[in-house]
Scaffold this motif. Structure first.
Motif, PDB file in Angstrom:
ATOM      1  N   LYS A   3       0.713  -1.259   0.049  1.00 52.96           N
ATOM      2  CA  LYS A   3      -0.103   0.013  -0.011  1.00 52.96           C
ATOM      3  C   LYS A   3       0.885   1.296   0.048  1.00 52.96           C
ATOM      4  CE  LYS A   3      -0.406  -0.044   5.071  1.00 52.96           C
ATOM      5  NZ  LYS A   3      -0.834  -0.768   6.106  1.00 52.96           N
ATOM      6  N   ASP A   4       2.038   1.033   0.390  1.00 54.15           N
ATOM      7  CA  ASP A   4       3.082   2.264   0.530  1.00 54.15           C
ATOM      8  C   ASP A   4       3.716   2.741  -0.917  1.00 54.15           C
ATOM      9  OD1 ASP A   4       2.540   2.802   2.998  1.00 54.15           O
ATOM     10  OD2 ASP A   4       4.190   1.829   3.942  1.00 54.15           O
ATOM     11  N   ILE A   5       3.642   1.766  -1.921  1.00 46.22           N
ATOM     12  CA  ILE A   5       4.139   1.553  -3.290  1.00 46.22           C
ATOM     13  C   ILE A   5       2.904   2.015  -4.102  1.00 46.22           C
ATOM     14  CG2 ILE A   5       5.498   0.775  -4.838  1.00 46.22           C
ATOM     15  CD1 ILE A   5       6.577  -0.921  -2.946  1.00 46.22           C
ATOM     16  N   SER A   6       3.297   2.979  -5.041  1.00 50.15           N
ATOM     17  CA  SER A   6       2.234   3.212  -6.136  1.00 50.15           C
ATOM     18  C   SER A   6       2.927   3.689  -7.534  1.00 50.15           C
ATOM     19  CB  SER A   6       1.569   4.609  -5.698  1.00 50.15           C
ATOM     20  OG  SER A   6       0.652   5.172  -6.609  1.00 50.15           O
ATOM     21  N   LYS A   7       2.064   3.280  -8.545  1.00 51.50           N
ATOM     22  CA  LYS A   7       2.698   3.483  -9.998  1.00 51.50           C
ATOM     23  C   LYS A   7       2.729   4.919 -10.053  1.00 51.50           C
ATOM     24  CE  LYS A   7       1.431  -0.837 -11.924  1.00 51.50           C
ATOM     25  NZ  LYS A   7       0.773  -1.344 -12.905  1.00 51.50           N
ATOM     26  N   ASP A   8       2.051   5.918  -9.290  1.00 52.51           N
ATOM     27  CA  ASP A   8       2.067   7.349  -9.537  1.00 52.51           C
ATOM     28  C   ASP A   8       2.931   8.076  -8.621  1.00 52.51           C
ATOM     29  OD1 ASP A   8      -0.401   6.735 -10.885  1.00 52.51           O
ATOM     30  OD2 ASP A   8      -1.561   7.083  -9.129  1.00 52.51           O
ATOM     31  N   MET A   9       3.955   7.273  -7.913  1.00 51.54           N
ATOM     32  CA  MET A   9       4.945   7.943  -7.100  1.00 51.54           C
ATOM     33  C   MET A   9       6.117   8.620  -7.937  1.00 51.54           C
ATOM     34  SD  MET A   9       5.598   5.114  -4.230  1.00 51.54           S
ATOM     35  CE  MET A   9       6.680   5.966  -3.107  1.00 51.54           C
ATOM     36  N   THR A  10       6.820   9.257  -7.815  1.00 50.57           N
ATOM     37  CA  THR A  10       7.791  10.058  -8.531  1.00 50.57           C
ATOM     38  C   THR A  10       9.154   9.359  -8.394  1.00 50.57           C
ATOM     39  OG1 THR A  10       8.599  11.628  -6.793  1.00 50.57           O
ATOM     40  CG2 THR A  10       6.801  12.499  -7.905  1.00 50.57           C
ATOM     41  N   ILE A  11       9.753   9.358  -9.196  1.00 53.79           N
ATOM     42  CA  ILE A  11      11.198   8.712  -9.339  1.00 53.79           C
ATOM     43  C   ILE A  11      11.872   9.078  -7.912  1.00 53.79           C
ATOM     44  CG2 ILE A  11      12.526  10.655 -10.357  1.00 53.79           C
ATOM     45  CD1 ILE A  11      13.004   6.737 -10.620  1.00 53.79           C
ATOM     46  N   GLU A  12      11.689  10.315  -7.410  1.00 58.52           N
ATOM     47  CA  GLU A  12      12.379  10.779  -6.057  1.00 58.52           C
ATOM     48  C   GLU A  12      11.650   9.979  -4.813  1.00 58.52           C
ATOM     49  OE1 GLU A  12      13.137  13.752  -9.024  1.00 58.52           O
ATOM     50  OE2 GLU A  12      11.130  12.843  -8.305  1.00 58.52           O
ATOM     51  N   GLU A  13      10.332   9.690  -4.855  1.00 59.56           N
ATOM     52  CA  GLU A  13       9.724   9.079  -3.819  1.00 59.56           C
ATOM     53  C   GLU A  13      10.006   7.444  -4.123  1.00 59.56           C
ATOM     54  OE1 GLU A  13       5.531  11.560  -3.652  1.00 59.56           O
ATOM     55  OE2 GLU A  13       5.793  10.204  -5.069  1.00 59.56           O
ATOM     56  N   LEU A  14      10.136   6.839  -5.115  1.00 63.33           N
ATOM     57  CA  LEU A  14      10.508   5.379  -5.526  1.00 63.33           C
ATOM     58  C   LEU A  14      12.022   5.383  -4.905  1.00 63.33           C
ATOM     59  CD1 LEU A  14       8.766   4.986  -8.778  1.00 63.33           C
ATOM     60  CD2 LEU A  14       8.236   3.763  -6.572  1.00 63.33           C
ATOM     61  N   ASN A  15      12.904   6.159  -5.277  1.00 59.68           N
ATOM     62  CA  ASN A  15      14.187   6.006  -4.881  1.00 59.68           C
ATOM     63  C   ASN A  15      14.334   6.141  -3.253  1.00 59.68           C
ATOM     64  OD1 ASN A  15      16.988   5.978  -5.096  1.00 59.68           O
ATOM     65  ND2 ASN A  15      17.261   8.228  -4.734  1.00 59.68           N
ATOM     66  N   LYS A  16      13.664   6.866  -2.501  1.00 59.72           N
ATOM     67  CA  LYS A  16      13.571   7.195  -1.148  1.00 59.72           C
ATOM     68  C   LYS A  16      13.153   5.785  -0.682  1.00 59.72           C
ATOM     69  CE  LYS A  16      11.913   9.815   2.540  1.00 59.72           C
ATOM     70  NZ  LYS A  16      10.501  10.707   3.168  1.00 59.72           N
ATOM     71  N   LYS A  17      11.999   5.362  -1.261  1.00 61.47           N
ATOM     72  CA  LYS A  17      11.386   4.021  -0.546  1.00 61.47           C
ATOM     73  C   LYS A  17      12.191   2.942  -0.858  1.00 61.47           C
ATOM     74  CE  LYS A  17       8.084   1.634   0.999  1.00 61.47           C
ATOM     75  NZ  LYS A  17       7.758   1.547   2.260  1.00 61.47           N
ATOM     76  N   LEU A  18      12.908   2.978  -1.968  1.00 61.83           N
ATOM     77  CA  LEU A  18      14.077   1.787  -2.186  1.00 61.83           C
ATOM     78  C   LEU A  18      15.103   1.816  -1.262  1.00 61.83           C
ATOM     79  CD1 LEU A  18      14.602  -0.430  -3.888  1.00 61.83           C
ATOM     80  CD2 LEU A  18      15.749   0.843  -5.357  1.00 61.83           C
ATOM     81  N   ARG A  19      15.313   3.153  -0.878  1.00 59.42           N
ATOM     82  CA  ARG A  19      16.597   3.245   0.153  1.00 59.42           C
ATOM     83  C   ARG A  19      16.168   2.802   1.518  1.00 59.42           C
ATOM     84  NH1 ARG A  19      20.990   6.135  -1.413  1.00 59.42           N
ATOM     85  NH2 ARG A  19      20.750   6.922  -3.623  1.00 59.42           N
TER      86      ARG A  19
END
Length: 77
Positions: A3-19
């Protein structure tokens, strides 16, 4: 998908989540089943990062083509 991951997330948000996920995986005290869930979520997040980068690259290519057409129409090399 988490639920914390969305296809609408920005690359910056995805990068932060991945870290954040990778940081969790570095914790040696988490149970194996939890580590597997985090690892799977990391893979999904990484895939979304690559898709976002591919999309951006395609958009940049389109813009460059438009610029080239404009330059050609003006007789510029």
């Amino acid at each position: 998908m988490d639920k914390d991951i969305s296809k609408d997330m920005t690359i910056e948000e995805l990068n932060k989540k991945l870290r954040e996920l990778l940081s969790l995986l570095e914790d040696k005290s988490i149970p194996l089943n939890k580590a597997m869930e985090i690892y799977k979520e990391s893979a999904i997040t990484l895939d979304l990062c690559y898709k976002a980068l591919d999309k951006a690259q395609g958009e940049i290519s389109d813009i460059n083509e438009q610029i080239e057409k404009i330059r050609q129409s003006r007789g510029e090399l």
